[in-house]
Design an enzyme around this catalytic site. Structure first.
Site, mmCIF file in Angstrom:
data_model
loop_
_atom_site.group_PDB
_atom_site.id
_atom_site.type_symbol
_atom_site.label_atom_id
_atom_site.label_comp_id
_atom_site.label_asym_id
_atom_site.label_seq_id
_atom_site.Cartn_x
_atom_site.Cartn_y
_atom_site.Cartn_z
ATOM 1 C CE LYS A 186 -2.632 2.183 3.701
ATOM 2 N NZ LYS A 186 -3.544 1.965 4.805
ATOM 3 C CB THR A 217 -11.884 7.259 4.314
ATOM 4 O OG1 THR A 217 -10.762 6.521 3.803
ATOM 5 C CG2 THR A 217 -11.376 8.472 5.080
ATOM 6 N N GLY A 219 -11.020 3.909 2.277
ATOM 7 C CA GLY A 219 -10.198 4.039 1.067
ATOM 8 C C GLY A 219 -9.240 2.873 0.866
HETATM 9 C C1 R5P Z 1 -3.201 2.668 8.636
HETATM 10 O O1 R5P Z 1 -2.011 2.362 8.643
HETATM 11 C C2 R5P Z 1 -4.245 1.779 9.227
HETATM 12 O O2 R5P Z 1 -3.727 0.509 9.510
HETATM 13 C C3 R5P Z 1 -5.443 1.646 8.311
HETATM 14 O O3 R5P Z 1 -5.054 0.971 7.118
HETATM 15 C C4 R5P Z 1 -6.021 3.002 7.952
HETATM 16 O O4 R5P Z 1 -6.285 3.738 9.120
HETATM 17 C C5 R5P Z 1 -7.294 2.829 7.131
HETATM 18 O O5 R5P Z 1 -7.781 4.082 6.791
HETATM 19 P P1 R5P Z 1 -8.811 4.277 5.608
HETATM 20 O O6 R5P Z 1 -10.004 3.387 5.857
HETATM 21 O O7 R5P Z 1 -9.178 5.734 5.664
HETATM 22 O O8 R5P Z 1 -8.112 3.925 4.326
#
Ligand code: R5P
Length: 283
Positions: A186, A217, A219
């Site tokens: 990612k 979110t 995302g």
């Molecule tokens: C980030 O490192 C966390 O592990 C999650 O992947 C993140 O908080 C997910 O955020 P969102 O749903 O906004 O993509």
């Protein structure tokens, strides 16, 4: 004896915990004054000496409620208070990413350590932050066993973490289900946008479960699911520990995945996995 005291958050988890442990459950009365200030009352003449208080620190108002509940419990004779903070707010700001920022996770932990005799959290973004809670014992518990149990019998072929950091969690869930695990690559482009590259293990024709600590979110999961479907995945399920689901994320996730669930650290229409047993084992 020990009793479970519930605040206004994670109510189903607090009640489950009392059931699993066969302990008395006391629900605190909480409300807001017309000006928005918090009010709490525990409608009892006294409490047991040992109390387990279940309350989130998110959003901000619930942190104030937690502090008031701790004082109310002490006023009724609670001598040893274990706080279960299922979703610990501000844990993600665990360093100063830019000059001039606050070290939020440290601020929260340093203040809370003055108030409780033991702290239990669940899937902190980085458990190392508990080093800042030094005055009393503290432990971060893992939701993976509860997530793995929930997905047993769902025919999952592959469990994926959305990034390298999530590979341990994915492996733990996969072990319980009895399937393989891997991670995606990612890259975060902005607060709402991420780019996902495929995993090394192929997804074609597979039922894939993506497991993350937080969905905010949506995302990350939506980008991962789109990529997996493009690679020919038969079904994509998404699970997280903490479902923040900001700005209608559940609806958007339902459009991209075949199933979305979270644990009950934060309550929502999809918080179907209880982490009560995980917490009970530690108590
Ligand atoms: C980030 O490192 C966390 O592990 C999650 O992947 C993140 O908080 C997910 O955020 P969102 O749903 O906004 O993509």
């Amino acid at each position: 004896m020990m009793m479970i005291l519930g605040g206004s958050t994670s109510k189903s988890l607090a009640m489950d915990l009392a059931n699993v442990l066969g302990l008395e459950f006391v629900q605190a009365h909480t409300k807001r004054f017309p000006d928005g200030e918090a009010y709490v009352r525990i409608d009892r003449e006294s409490l047991d000496k040992e109390v387990v208080l279940v309350q989130n620190t998110y959003p901000d108002g619930n942190l104030v409620e937690l502090l008031l509940l701790l004082d109310a419990a002490r006023g009724l004779g609670a001598d040893k208070i274990t706080c279960v903070i299922p979703y610990f707010g501000y844990a993600r700001q665990d360093r100063r990413f830019n000059p001039g920022e606050a070290l939020s996770a440290k601020v929260m932990l340093r203040h809370l350590e003055m108030e409780m005799d033991r702290l239990l959290t669940i899937d902190l973004h980085k458990p190392d932050v508990l080093e800042w809670f030094a005055r009393a014992p503290a432990k971060d518990l893992k939701a993976a066993p509860a997530i793995g149990d929930f997905f047993r019998g769902h025919g999952i072929d592959l469990v994926l973490g959305p990034d390298k950091g999530a590979v341990g969690r994915a492996a733990e869930v996969a072990k319980i289900i009895g399937c393989e695990s891997d991670h995606l690559e990612k890259t975060r482009l902005s607060g709402t946008e991420v780019k996902i590259a495929p995993s090394y293990v192929g997804a074609k024709g597979k039922r894939v479960l993506i497991v993350d600590d937080i969905i905010s979110t949506g995302g990350t999961i939506i980008a991962a699911s789109n990529e997996l479907k493009r690679l020919g995945a038969r079904e994509v399920f998404a699970a997280c520990t903490h479902g923040l689901f900001t700005g209608g994320a559940v609806e958007r996730l339902r459009g991209a995945c075949d199933m979305v669930v979270s644990t009950n650290t934060l309550e929502s229409e999809v918080s179907k996995i209880s982490v009560a047993k995980v917490v009970a084992q530690e108590l």
